[in-house]
Scaffold this motif. Structure first.
Motif, short mmCIF file in Angstrom:
data_model
loop_
_atom_site.label_atom_id
_atom_site.label_comp_id
_atom_site.label_asym_id
_atom_site.label_seq_id
_atom_site.Cartn_x
_atom_site.Cartn_y
_atom_site.Cartn_z
N GLU A 1 39.67 0.40 20.01
CA GLU A 1 38.77 -0.45 20.15
C GLU A 1 39.36 -1.82 20.89
OE1 GLU A 1 34.64 -2.72 18.62
OE2 GLU A 1 35.48 -0.68 17.99
N ARG A 2 38.75 -2.11 21.95
CA ARG A 2 39.28 -3.27 22.82
C ARG A 2 40.73 -3.24 23.22
NH1 ARG A 2 35.27 -7.11 22.63
NH2 ARG A 2 33.83 -7.00 20.70
N ALA A 3 41.51 -2.17 23.32
CA ALA A 3 42.81 -1.94 23.74
C ALA A 3 42.85 -2.09 25.38
CB ALA A 3 43.45 -0.76 23.23
N MET A 4 44.01 -2.92 25.95
CA MET A 4 43.98 -2.88 27.15
C MET A 4 44.82 -1.81 27.66
SD MET A 4 42.86 -5.80 28.03
CE MET A 4 43.59 -6.28 29.74
N VAL A 5 44.34 -1.20 29.09
CA VAL A 5 44.86 0.17 29.69
C VAL A 5 45.14 -0.30 30.87
CG1 VAL A 5 44.24 2.26 30.25
CG2 VAL A 5 43.27 1.54 28.09
N GLU A 6 46.38 0.10 31.31
CA GLU A 6 47.14 0.15 32.80
C GLU A 6 46.65 1.51 33.25
OE1 GLU A 6 50.84 -2.14 34.16
OE2 GLU A 6 51.17 -0.23 33.30
N VAL A 7 46.08 1.55 34.43
CA VAL A 7 46.12 2.79 35.11
C VAL A 7 46.66 2.61 36.57
CG1 VAL A 7 44.37 4.44 36.03
CG2 VAL A 7 43.96 3.39 33.90
N ASP A 8 47.67 3.67 36.95
CA ASP A 8 48.36 3.77 38.07
C ASP A 8 47.67 4.88 38.77
OD1 ASP A 8 50.00 3.93 40.36
OD2 ASP A 8 51.77 3.36 39.42
#
Length: 40
Positions: free
Chosen positions: A22-29
């Motif tokens: 929960e509330r984790a930051m995610v990086e998407v390429d």
């Protein structure tokens, strides 16, 4: 729709809503399909 417009996109990530804390930051390429949790 993204493909038709030439926009990179990442689709169909198994368990994406259950694995991510929960509330984790995610990086998407969208160009490579890489998805990474940040700060974990």
């Amino acid at each position: 729709m993204a493909r038709e417009r030439g926009i990179p996109a990442v689709l169909a990530i198994p368990d994406a809503t259950t694995v991510r804390p929960e509330r984790a930051m995610v990086e998407v390429d969208g160009s490579t399909g890489r998805v990474a949790l940040l700060g974990i």
